[in-house]
Design a protein around this motif. Sequence first.
Motif, mmCIF file in Angstrom:
data_model
loop_
_atom_site.group_PDB
_atom_site.id
_atom_site.type_symbol
_atom_site.label_atom_id
_atom_site.label_comp_id
_atom_site.label_asym_id
_atom_site.label_seq_id
_atom_site.Cartn_x
_atom_site.Cartn_y
_atom_site.Cartn_z
ATOM 1 N N HIS A 116 -8.913 -8.605 -6.895
ATOM 2 C CA HIS A 116 -8.780 -7.915 -5.612
ATOM 3 C C HIS A 116 -8.076 -6.594 -5.883
ATOM 4 N N PHE A 117 -8.613 -5.525 -5.353
ATOM 5 C CA PHE A 117 -7.994 -4.215 -5.467
ATOM 6 C C PHE A 117 -7.548 -3.772 -4.081
ATOM 7 N N PHE A 118 -6.397 -3.140 -4.020
ATOM 8 C CA PHE A 118 -5.946 -2.587 -2.756
ATOM 9 C C PHE A 118 -6.576 -1.219 -2.557
ATOM 10 N N ALA A 119 -6.982 -0.970 -1.320
ATOM 11 C CA ALA A 119 -7.549 0.317 -0.954
ATOM 12 C C ALA A 119 -6.786 0.861 0.240
ATOM 13 N N LEU A 120 -6.625 2.158 0.249
ATOM 14 C CA LEU A 120 -6.032 2.850 1.396
ATOM 15 C C LEU A 120 -7.159 3.308 2.305
ATOM 16 N N LEU B 149 -13.193 -1.996 -15.157
ATOM 17 C CA LEU B 149 -12.148 -2.003 -14.142
ATOM 18 C C LEU B 149 -10.810 -2.352 -14.788
ATOM 19 N N PRO B 150 -9.755 -1.662 -14.412
ATOM 20 C CA PRO B 150 -8.433 -1.996 -14.945
ATOM 21 C C PRO B 150 -7.907 -3.260 -14.266
ATOM 22 N N GLU B 151 -6.784 -3.734 -14.737
ATOM 23 C CA GLU B 151 -6.116 -4.816 -14.029
ATOM 24 C C GLU B 151 -5.677 -4.276 -12.669
ATOM 25 N N ALA B 152 -5.819 -5.071 -11.668
ATOM 26 C CA ALA B 152 -5.421 -4.648 -10.322
ATOM 27 C C ALA B 152 -3.904 -4.735 -10.187
ATOM 28 N N SER B 153 -3.334 -3.746 -9.546
ATOM 29 C CA SER B 153 -1.887 -3.749 -9.288
ATOM 30 C C SER B 153 -1.543 -4.762 -8.212
ATOM 31 N N SER B 154 -0.350 -5.270 -8.277
ATOM 32 C CA SER B 154 0.121 -6.188 -7.237
ATOM 33 C C SER B 154 0.440 -5.399 -5.974
ATOM 34 N N HIS B 155 0.565 -6.086 -4.881
ATOM 35 C CA HIS B 155 0.928 -5.437 -3.616
ATOM 36 C C HIS B 155 2.267 -4.727 -3.763
ATOM 37 N N ALA B 156 3.222 -5.383 -4.382
ATOM 38 C CA ALA B 156 4.548 -4.779 -4.562
ATOM 39 C C ALA B 156 4.464 -3.488 -5.370
ATOM 40 N N ASP B 157 3.642 -3.489 -6.425
ATOM 41 C CA ASP B 157 3.494 -2.282 -7.243
ATOM 42 C C ASP B 157 2.798 -1.167 -6.471
ATOM 43 N N ILE B 158 1.797 -1.524 -5.681
ATOM 44 C CA ILE B 158 1.067 -0.512 -4.902
ATOM 45 C C ILE B 158 1.980 0.140 -3.869
ATOM 46 N N VAL B 159 2.700 -0.657 -3.094
ATOM 47 C CA VAL B 159 3.518 -0.074 -2.021
ATOM 48 C C VAL B 159 4.762 0.621 -2.562
ATOM 49 N N ALA B 160 5.090 0.421 -3.835
ATOM 50 C CA ALA B 160 6.227 1.120 -4.433
ATOM 51 C C ALA B 160 5.860 2.541 -4.866
ATOM 52 N N ARG B 161 4.568 2.851 -4.896
ATOM 53 C CA ARG B 161 4.125 4.180 -5.332
ATOM 54 C C ARG B 161 4.400 5.212 -4.242
ATOM 55 N N ASP B 162 4.905 6.360 -4.659
ATOM 56 C CA ASP B 162 5.230 7.428 -3.704
ATOM 57 C C ASP B 162 4.003 7.900 -2.925
ATOM 58 N N VAL C 6 1.292 6.277 -2.194
ATOM 59 C CA VAL C 6 0.859 5.243 -1.249
ATOM 60 C C VAL C 6 1.817 5.182 -0.061
ATOM 61 N N ARG C 7 3.102 5.201 -0.329
ATOM 62 C CA ARG C 7 4.074 5.194 0.779
ATOM 63 C C ARG C 7 3.860 6.393 1.693
ATOM 64 N N SER C 8 3.592 7.551 1.112
ATOM 65 C CA SER C 8 3.342 8.752 1.911
ATOM 66 C C SER C 8 2.094 8.577 2.780
ATOM 67 N N ALA C 9 1.026 8.051 2.196
ATOM 68 C CA ALA C 9 -0.207 7.825 2.955
ATOM 69 C C ALA C 9 0.023 6.815 4.084
ATOM 70 N N LEU C 10 0.777 5.756 3.797
ATOM 71 C CA LEU C 10 1.073 4.757 4.825
ATOM 72 C C LEU C 10 1.902 5.374 5.949
ATOM 73 N N ASN C 11 2.849 6.214 5.591
ATOM 74 C CA ASN C 11 3.658 6.907 6.604
ATOM 75 C C ASN C 11 2.824 7.849 7.461
ATOM 76 N N ASP C 12 1.725 8.354 6.896
ATOM 77 C CA ASP C 12 0.839 9.262 7.623
ATOM 78 C C ASP C 12 -0.229 8.527 8.433
ATOM 79 N N GLY C 13 -0.156 7.198 8.465
ATOM 80 C CA GLY C 13 -1.076 6.427 9.304
ATOM 81 C C GLY C 13 -2.151 5.650 8.575
ATOM 82 N N ALA C 14 -2.229 5.764 7.267
ATOM 83 C CA ALA C 14 -3.208 4.980 6.512
ATOM 84 C C ALA C 14 -2.771 3.519 6.508
ATOM 85 N N TYR C 15 -3.687 2.655 6.146
ATOM 86 C CA TYR C 15 -3.329 1.240 5.990
ATOM 87 C C TYR C 15 -4.020 0.675 4.757
#
Length: 132
Positions: free
Chosen positions: A3-7, A53-66, A68-77
């Motif tokens: 499973h890969f996380f997508a914004l 395909l690379p190994e998929a990052s965990s949810h914790a690793d994805i949301v720790a990225r600057d 991704v956090r910026s995109a989430l703050n701007d309304g992405a999910y």
Amino acid sequence: MKHFFALVHKDSDSAYGIQFPDLPSVFSASDEAEDIVKNAIEALQLYAEDETLPEASSHADIVARDDVRSALNDGAYLISVPYIEDDSAVVRVNVTFERGVLKAIDNVAKDRGLTRSSFLAQAARHEIEVGV
């Protein structure tokens, strides 16, 4: 199965934009919300045709990225996108069904011009990829 996380981004005057933090060169879009996951899966499959395909990052690793956090703050999910590896090897399995369910499977498969195995594989893929 990976499973890969997508914004997912959505501006008021545009389609839904889909990007994968683990795969910076993979993008997709969707005019309708109900097509987001389907289009994201297709983007992963197309990428995997030519690249590993690379190994998929965990949810914790994805949301720790600057970024991704910026995109989430701007309304992405974030969404989790399943990827079923294309592997043409056929494996025989033994499964058990209630008789009535098996008759229904066989009738629908016949109506659609499919074998029982083909119908069950399509139904399983559909449930894995879009069934929630």
